[in-house]
Design an enzyme around this catalytic site. Structure first.
Site, mmCIF file in Angstrom:
data_model
loop_
_atom_site.group_PDB
_atom_site.id
_atom_site.type_symbol
_atom_site.label_atom_id
_atom_site.label_comp_id
_atom_site.label_asym_id
_atom_site.label_seq_id
_atom_site.Cartn_x
_atom_site.Cartn_y
_atom_site.Cartn_z
ATOM 1 N N ASP A 154 0.787 -1.234 0.000
ATOM 2 C CA ASP A 154 0.000 0.000 0.000
ATOM 3 C C ASP A 154 0.816 1.279 0.000
ATOM 4 O O ASP A 154 0.324 2.336 0.375
ATOM 5 C CB ASP A 154 -0.903 0.004 1.246
ATOM 6 C CG ASP A 154 -0.097 -0.050 2.540
ATOM 7 O OD1 ASP A 154 1.146 -0.008 2.469
ATOM 8 O OD2 ASP A 154 -0.713 -0.109 3.621
ATOM 9 N N GLU A 183 -0.016 -9.060 -1.122
ATOM 10 C CA GLU A 183 -0.713 -8.507 0.061
ATOM 11 C C GLU A 183 -1.908 -7.654 -0.392
ATOM 12 O O GLU A 183 -2.039 -6.463 -0.086
ATOM 13 C CB GLU A 183 0.230 -7.680 0.944
ATOM 14 C CG GLU A 183 -0.266 -7.537 2.375
ATOM 15 C CD GLU A 183 0.634 -6.659 3.239
ATOM 16 O OE1 GLU A 183 0.564 -5.420 3.132
ATOM 17 O OE2 GLU A 183 1.415 -7.212 4.035
ATOM 18 N N GLU A 221 -2.339 5.156 2.622
ATOM 19 C CA GLU A 221 -2.191 3.742 2.263
ATOM 20 C C GLU A 221 -3.494 3.060 1.846
ATOM 21 O O GLU A 221 -3.496 2.205 0.957
ATOM 22 C CB GLU A 221 -1.541 2.968 3.413
ATOM 23 C CG GLU A 221 -0.067 3.263 3.619
ATOM 24 C CD GLU A 221 0.197 4.523 4.435
ATOM 25 O OE1 GLU A 221 -0.789 5.162 4.893
ATOM 26 O OE2 GLU A 221 1.373 4.877 4.600
ATOM 27 N N HIS A 258 5.204 5.712 13.197
ATOM 28 C CA HIS A 258 5.663 6.543 12.076
ATOM 29 C C HIS A 258 4.549 7.046 11.167
ATOM 30 O O HIS A 258 4.791 7.851 10.271
ATOM 31 C CB HIS A 258 6.656 5.760 11.210
ATOM 32 C CG HIS A 258 5.999 4.614 10.468
ATOM 33 N ND1 HIS A 258 5.335 4.801 9.285
ATOM 34 C CD2 HIS A 258 5.882 3.310 10.765
ATOM 35 C CE1 HIS A 258 4.852 3.644 8.881
ATOM 36 N NE2 HIS A 258 5.156 2.717 9.764
ATOM 37 N N ARG A 263 1.934 8.706 8.833
ATOM 38 C CA ARG A 263 1.780 10.124 8.453
ATOM 39 C C ARG A 263 0.593 10.767 9.165
ATOM 40 O O ARG A 263 0.675 11.905 9.597
ATOM 41 C CB ARG A 263 1.599 10.249 6.932
ATOM 42 C CG ARG A 263 2.919 10.277 6.190
ATOM 43 C CD ARG A 263 2.747 10.394 4.691
ATOM 44 N NE ARG A 263 4.049 10.238 4.059
ATOM 45 C CZ ARG A 263 4.740 11.241 3.511
ATOM 46 N NH1 ARG A 263 4.254 12.457 3.479
ATOM 47 N NH2 ARG A 263 5.923 11.012 2.971
ATOM 48 N N HIS A 290 12.024 5.529 13.629
ATOM 49 C CA HIS A 290 11.975 5.737 12.173
ATOM 50 C C HIS A 290 12.866 6.919 11.800
ATOM 51 O O HIS A 290 12.995 7.866 12.575
ATOM 52 C CB HIS A 290 10.514 6.023 11.798
ATOM 53 C CG HIS A 290 10.182 5.787 10.357
ATOM 54 N ND1 HIS A 290 10.469 6.695 9.373
ATOM 55 C CD2 HIS A 290 9.583 4.745 9.739
ATOM 56 C CE1 HIS A 290 10.051 6.227 8.206
ATOM 57 N NE2 HIS A 290 9.505 5.033 8.402
HETATM 58 C C1 UD1 Z 1 6.308 5.096 4.100
HETATM 59 C C2 UD1 Z 1 5.020 4.565 3.501
HETATM 60 C C3 UD1 Z 1 4.225 3.809 4.558
HETATM 61 C C4 UD1 Z 1 5.076 2.752 5.239
HETATM 62 C C5 UD1 Z 1 6.335 3.391 5.762
HETATM 63 C C6 UD1 Z 1 7.205 2.323 6.331
HETATM 64 C C7 UD1 Z 1 3.891 5.838 1.739
HETATM 65 C C8 UD1 Z 1 2.970 6.945 1.439
HETATM 66 N N1 UD1 Z 1 4.196 5.671 3.031
HETATM 67 O O1 UD1 Z 1 5.980 6.021 5.152
HETATM 68 O O2 UD1 Z 1 3.114 3.192 3.938
HETATM 69 O O3 UD1 Z 1 4.333 2.205 6.291
HETATM 70 O O4 UD1 Z 1 7.028 4.051 4.704
HETATM 71 O O5 UD1 Z 1 8.237 2.836 7.082
HETATM 72 O O6 UD1 Z 1 4.331 5.160 0.853
HETATM 73 N N2 UD1 Z 1 13.837 8.585 5.735
HETATM 74 C C9 UD1 Z 1 15.205 8.490 5.706
HETATM 75 N N3 UD1 Z 1 15.775 7.279 5.425
HETATM 76 C C10 UD1 Z 1 15.038 6.163 5.208
HETATM 77 C C11 UD1 Z 1 13.634 6.257 5.259
HETATM 78 C C12 UD1 Z 1 13.041 7.501 5.519
HETATM 79 O O7 UD1 Z 1 15.915 9.464 5.916
HETATM 80 O O8 UD1 Z 1 15.611 5.095 4.966
HETATM 81 C C13 UD1 Z 1 13.216 9.905 6.035
HETATM 82 C C14 UD1 Z 1 13.297 10.864 4.828
HETATM 83 O O9 UD1 Z 1 13.455 12.178 5.296
HETATM 84 C C15 UD1 Z 1 11.909 10.709 4.193
HETATM 85 C C16 UD1 Z 1 11.049 10.525 5.431
HETATM 86 O O10 UD1 Z 1 11.834 9.729 6.315
HETATM 87 O O11 UD1 Z 1 11.539 11.818 3.407
HETATM 88 C C17 UD1 Z 1 9.712 9.866 5.217
HETATM 89 O O12 UD1 Z 1 9.838 8.705 4.381
HETATM 90 P P1 UD1 Z 1 8.563 8.174 3.590
HETATM 91 O O13 UD1 Z 1 8.884 7.010 2.737
HETATM 92 O O14 UD1 Z 1 7.916 9.314 2.909
HETATM 93 O O15 UD1 Z 1 7.752 7.641 4.801
HETATM 94 P P2 UD1 Z 1 6.232 7.590 5.073
HETATM 95 O O16 UD1 Z 1 5.382 8.102 3.973
HETATM 96 O O17 UD1 Z 1 6.048 8.167 6.393
HETATM 97 N N1 UDP Z 2 11.303 -3.346 11.586
HETATM 98 C C1 UDP Z 2 12.693 -3.513 11.518
HETATM 99 N N2 UDP Z 2 13.481 -2.698 12.279
HETATM 100 C C2 UDP Z 2 12.983 -1.739 13.087
HETATM 101 C C3 UDP Z 2 11.572 -1.559 13.134
HETATM 102 C C4 UDP Z 2 10.763 -2.371 12.360
HETATM 103 O O1 UDP Z 2 13.181 -4.385 10.808
HETATM 104 O O2 UDP Z 2 13.774 -1.046 13.738
HETATM 105 C C5 UDP Z 2 10.453 -4.209 10.736
HETATM 106 C C6 UDP Z 2 9.250 -4.845 11.395
HETATM 107 O O3 UDP Z 2 9.571 -6.108 11.934
HETATM 108 C C7 UDP Z 2 8.267 -4.963 10.247
HETATM 109 C C8 UDP Z 2 8.602 -3.772 9.372
HETATM 110 O O4 UDP Z 2 9.905 -3.347 9.753
HETATM 111 O O5 UDP Z 2 8.488 -6.136 9.471
HETATM 112 C C9 UDP Z 2 7.606 -2.675 9.611
HETATM 113 O O6 UDP Z 2 8.006 -1.540 8.940
HETATM 114 P P1 UDP Z 2 7.398 -0.108 9.184
HETATM 115 O O7 UDP Z 2 6.927 -0.011 10.594
HETATM 116 O O8 UDP Z 2 8.418 0.848 8.688
HETATM 117 O O9 UDP Z 2 6.176 -0.081 8.163
HETATM 118 P P2 UDP Z 2 4.675 -0.635 8.183
HETATM 119 O O10 UDP Z 2 4.671 -2.041 8.651
HETATM 120 O O11 UDP Z 2 3.882 0.265 9.064
HETATM 121 O O12 UDP Z 2 4.240 -0.483 6.762
#
Ligand code: UD1
Ligand code: UDP
Length: 370
Positions: free
Chosen positions: A96, A118, A132, A209, A211, A241
């Protein structure tokens, strides 16, 4: 020989897709290629390293504090080049995220069949989880083949008019991933985690985390957790996160508390084993609602609704919402009332028996009659 292009970009998609990629690589009549959008960077790379998956393409689109529009635009233009060059027989997307929906859209524009891993989870509230719920629904409209973790997920699709013979009931590949890494003898490399006494102390693992929770909802959640630490002496491990907007609220509420450990995101193996040893999980994550029940760990979900009602029905997950007082009271009950805790800590597994990869590959081969 059929060419299957798997596209993913965030940590949870990588955890759930890498076992499938590994499975596809073993198939003689499938050529498996991988494109990562890198919607996440460090958190994606942690998973790719662990599973030793080397992407054929890396769009490297992540920006600090990226907006949904930026993610979507950057993926849409980047992915088209890959599709035109590789001409895959099918594109696989997961779940999603903006990566899932945008990649499915790009494949559709290029008339390439889409397999949705999924598929069929629904909260029926387009604003939660946001964005999502809509990402998953729209991906489902585009997909030609749907891999549903549960019967409920399959029925959701059927009631939206998706043909039953395009849906395969597979379970969730996260259970396949979990099985690969849970180890009672696991030794944490991190000295803090290694020093914890999980028998003596009540250790709560939290992640947050979403949004739609950024700002005040997250502040409420963290305040409730802070009070639980102050009132009951529980210890909190929070692998936080990398989103700066999450970090800002966590720093503001927790400051420097002895028993709250804000640590860097863990790689999957230590994180899975941390969950397995924790007393309680509090989270707004989707994936944890699937993993923790399989481990028999009670979960309080820090959201107003969930698209994963199966573990709630089974009793291992409860919706705690985003109100400080409610979260505090629900967690308090599980900390002080052993009977309430024991009732919730049954291992249940609505998400399959760890054979989702096998079933997904079978459905792909049946689709192509190979
Ligand atoms: C995204 C997904 C959400 C998922 C989540 C898992 C969308 C809209 N959202 O969340 O469904 O549950 O990821 O974690 O697709 N950042 C880093 N390094 C990283 C990752 C993130 O610096 O490796 C920081 C960056 O500043 C980035 C911000 O986190 O811009 C947000 O990342 P983003 O992928 O936009 O996260 P979410 O939308 O919150
Ligand atoms: N996870 C991980 N390290 C962490 C926190 C979470 O490997 O420090 C794993 C967790 O076991 C799960 C996935 O990351 O499989 C969840 O990711 P996240 O919470 O970023 O996204 P969501 O599940 O909400 O889409």
């Amino acid at each position: 020989m059929k060419k299957i292009l798997s596209i993913f970009g965030t940590r949870p998609e990588a955890i759930k897709m890498c076992p499938l990629v590994k499975g596809l690589e073993k198939e003689a009549d499938i050529e498996s290629i991988v494109c990562v959008t890198a919607q996440h960077r460090e958190m994606l790379d942690q998973v790719l390293d662990l599973f030793q998956v080397k992407p054929d393409y890396d769009l490297n689109i992540m920006l600090p504090n990226q907006t949904l529009g930026q993610i979507t635009a950057r993926i849409l233009s980047g992915i088209e080049e890959v599709l035109i060059k590789e001409k895959p027989d099918m594109v696989l997307v997961h779940g999603d995220t903006s990566t899932s929906f945008t990649s499915a859209l790009a494949a559709f524009y290029n008339q390439i069949p889409v397999g949705h891993v999924e598929a069929g989870l629904r909260s029926f509230d387009k604003m939660s989880p946001w964005p999502e719920e809509m990402n998953r629904t729209l991906t489902g409209r585009i997909a030609d083949l749907h891999f549903s973790p549960t019967v409920k997920n399959r029925n959701n699709l059927i009631s939206e008019g998706i043909k039953a013979d395009t849906i395969a009931l597979t379970g969730n590949t996260v259970i396949d991933a979990l099985k690969m890494f849970i180890d009672p003898d696991f030794k944490f490399e991190d000295s803090l985690l290694d020093s914890l006494d999980f028998e003596k102390e009540k250790i709560i693992t939290i992640t947050a985390h979403r949004r739609e929770n950024l700002g005040d909802p997250m502040r409420n959640i963290f305040r409730a957790i802070k009070r639980l630490v102050e009132d009951f002496g529980v210890r909190v491990i929070y692998p936080i996160h990398l989103n700066p907007k999450v970090r800002q609220v966590a720093d503001e509420v927790f400051g420097t508390m002895d028993k709250v450990h804000l640590i860097e995101p863990l790689t999957y193996a230590p994180f899975a084993n941390l969950m397995d040893r924790s007393y309680l999980i509090m989270t707004d994550s989707g994936g944890l609602q699937e993993e923790a029940p399989a481990l028999g760990k009670p979960v309080l979900v820090l959201r107003k609704e969930t698209e994963r009602p199966e573990a709630i029905e089974a009793g291992t997950v409860m919706l705690a919402g985003i109100d400080e007082e409610t979260i505090y009271n629900m967690a308090k009950e599980l900390i002080i009332n052993q009977e309430a805790y024991d009732q919730m800590s049954n291992a249940v597994n609505p998400y399959g028996d760890g054979t989702a990869v096998e079933k997904t590959i079978k459905a792909i081969k049946d689709y192509f009659k190979i």
